[in-house]
Motif scaffolding. Structure first.
Motif, PDB file in Angstrom:
ATOM      1  N   ALA A 187      11.678  -3.620   6.501  1.00 22.97           N
ATOM      2  CA  ALA A 187      12.196  -2.577   5.619  1.00 22.97           C
ATOM      3  C   ALA A 187      13.107  -1.676   6.447  1.00 22.97           C
ATOM      4  N   VAL A 210       8.286  -4.236  11.709  1.00 22.55           N
ATOM      5  CA  VAL A 210       8.062  -4.333  10.277  1.00 22.55           C
ATOM      6  C   VAL A 210       8.926  -3.337   9.518  1.00 22.55           C
ATOM      7  N   PRO A 269       6.558  -8.631   8.782  1.00 27.05           N
ATOM      8  CA  PRO A 269       7.225  -8.114   7.587  1.00 27.05           C
ATOM      9  C   PRO A 269       7.363  -9.211   6.537  1.00 27.05           C
ATOM     10  N   PRO A 270       7.739  -8.862   5.319  1.00 18.51           N
ATOM     11  CA  PRO A 270       7.983  -9.889   4.306  1.00 18.51           C
ATOM     12  C   PRO A 270       9.119 -10.810   4.739  1.00 18.51           C
ATOM     13  N   SER A 271       9.269 -11.939   4.058  1.00 17.53           N
ATOM     14  CA  SER A 271      10.305 -12.909   4.428  1.00 17.53           C
ATOM     15  C   SER A 271      11.704 -12.324   4.296  1.00 17.53           C
ATOM     16  N   SER A 272      11.863 -11.252   3.514  1.00 12.75           N
ATOM     17  CA  SER A 272      13.172 -10.617   3.373  1.00 12.75           C
ATOM     18  C   SER A 272      13.557  -9.819   4.620  1.00 12.75           C
ATOM     19  N   THR A 277       5.633  -3.007   3.773  1.00 15.45           N
ATOM     20  CA  THR A 277       4.563  -3.952   3.493  1.00 15.45           C
ATOM     21  C   THR A 277       4.401  -4.887   4.689  1.00 15.45           C
ATOM     22  N   ILE A 278       3.153  -5.023   5.147  1.00 17.55           N
ATOM     23  CA  ILE A 278       2.843  -5.922   6.255  1.00 17.55           C
ATOM     24  C   ILE A 278       1.960  -7.030   5.706  1.00 17.55           C
ATOM     25  N   ALA A 279       2.392  -8.268   5.882  1.00 12.96           N
ATOM     26  CA  ALA A 279       1.623  -9.417   5.415  1.00 12.96           C
ATOM     27  C   ALA A 279       1.386 -10.365   6.588  1.00 12.96           C
ATOM     28  N   SER A 287      -0.962  -2.954   4.230  1.00  9.24           N
ATOM     29  CA  SER A 287      -1.146  -4.225   4.919  1.00  9.24           C
ATOM     30  C   SER A 287      -2.284  -5.010   4.283  1.00  9.24           C
ATOM     31  N   ASP A 288      -2.222  -6.334   4.417  1.00  6.46           N
ATOM     32  CA  ASP A 288      -3.293  -7.185   3.901  1.00  6.46           C
ATOM     33  C   ASP A 288      -4.434  -7.343   4.904  1.00  6.46           C
TER      34      ASP A 288
END
Length: 155
Positions: A86, A148, A80-83, A74-76, A102-103
């Motif tokens: 991947a 990401v 990458p996400p705050s975690s 997931t690309i935001a 992606s958003d």
């Protein structure tokens, strides 16, 4: 007399500066990442403190049959996400599938495999390849070079 005093002062300053650097490097930098040592082991060798054991790397037994490994990425906002990125591990010969969403529309590149594509906003895109090389391979956003996803291929 002035010229001699000046020369002595400069020489004293240089010697004092070199002495401070030597004291810091060999006595004051034990807590730094590179922590140089001349009395234990060689440079670059891993040091452990008494009572602590160096963990052994976890090795998985490669299967005789290649497997398909799938990872959702997931690309935001181009990152990458705050975690964090991947991550997936595959064996050489496995088939790797990255389902990337992606958003916003972004270009991505899988370094080391020569794969690059554009991810349309809101449309999941499949990136698929055979894990033919061992190593760590990041999937990066082309514009920012932000990783990401991390793909680790072991032999």
């Amino acid at each position: 007399m002035r010229r001699t005093d000046r020369a002595i002062g400069v020489l004293f300053g240089v010697v004092l500066g070199i002495g401070i650097v030597i004291v810091f490097v060999f006595f004051g930098s034990e807590g730094t990442i590179d922590a140089p040592r001349i009395d234990r082991g060689s440079a670059g060798s891993a040091q452990t403190t008494p009572g602590h054991h160096k963990p052994k790397p976890h090795r998985t037994k490669p299967s005789s049959k290649p497997q398909t490994r799938t990872l959702n990425v997931t690309i935001a906002g181009g990152a990458p996400p705050s975690s964090g990125p991947a991550q997936i591990q595959a064996h050489k010969g496995d088939h790797v599938r990255l389902e990337v969403s992606s958003d916003a529309t972004v270009g991505v590149e899988l370094l080391g495999y020569g794969v690059s594509t554009t991810i349309e906003a809101g449309k999941p895109t499949l990136i698929s390849f055979a894990a033919s090389k061992t190593g760590n391979f990041p999937l990066i956003v082309s514009a920012s070079h932000i990783a990401v996803a991390q793909i680790r291929v072991i032999g």
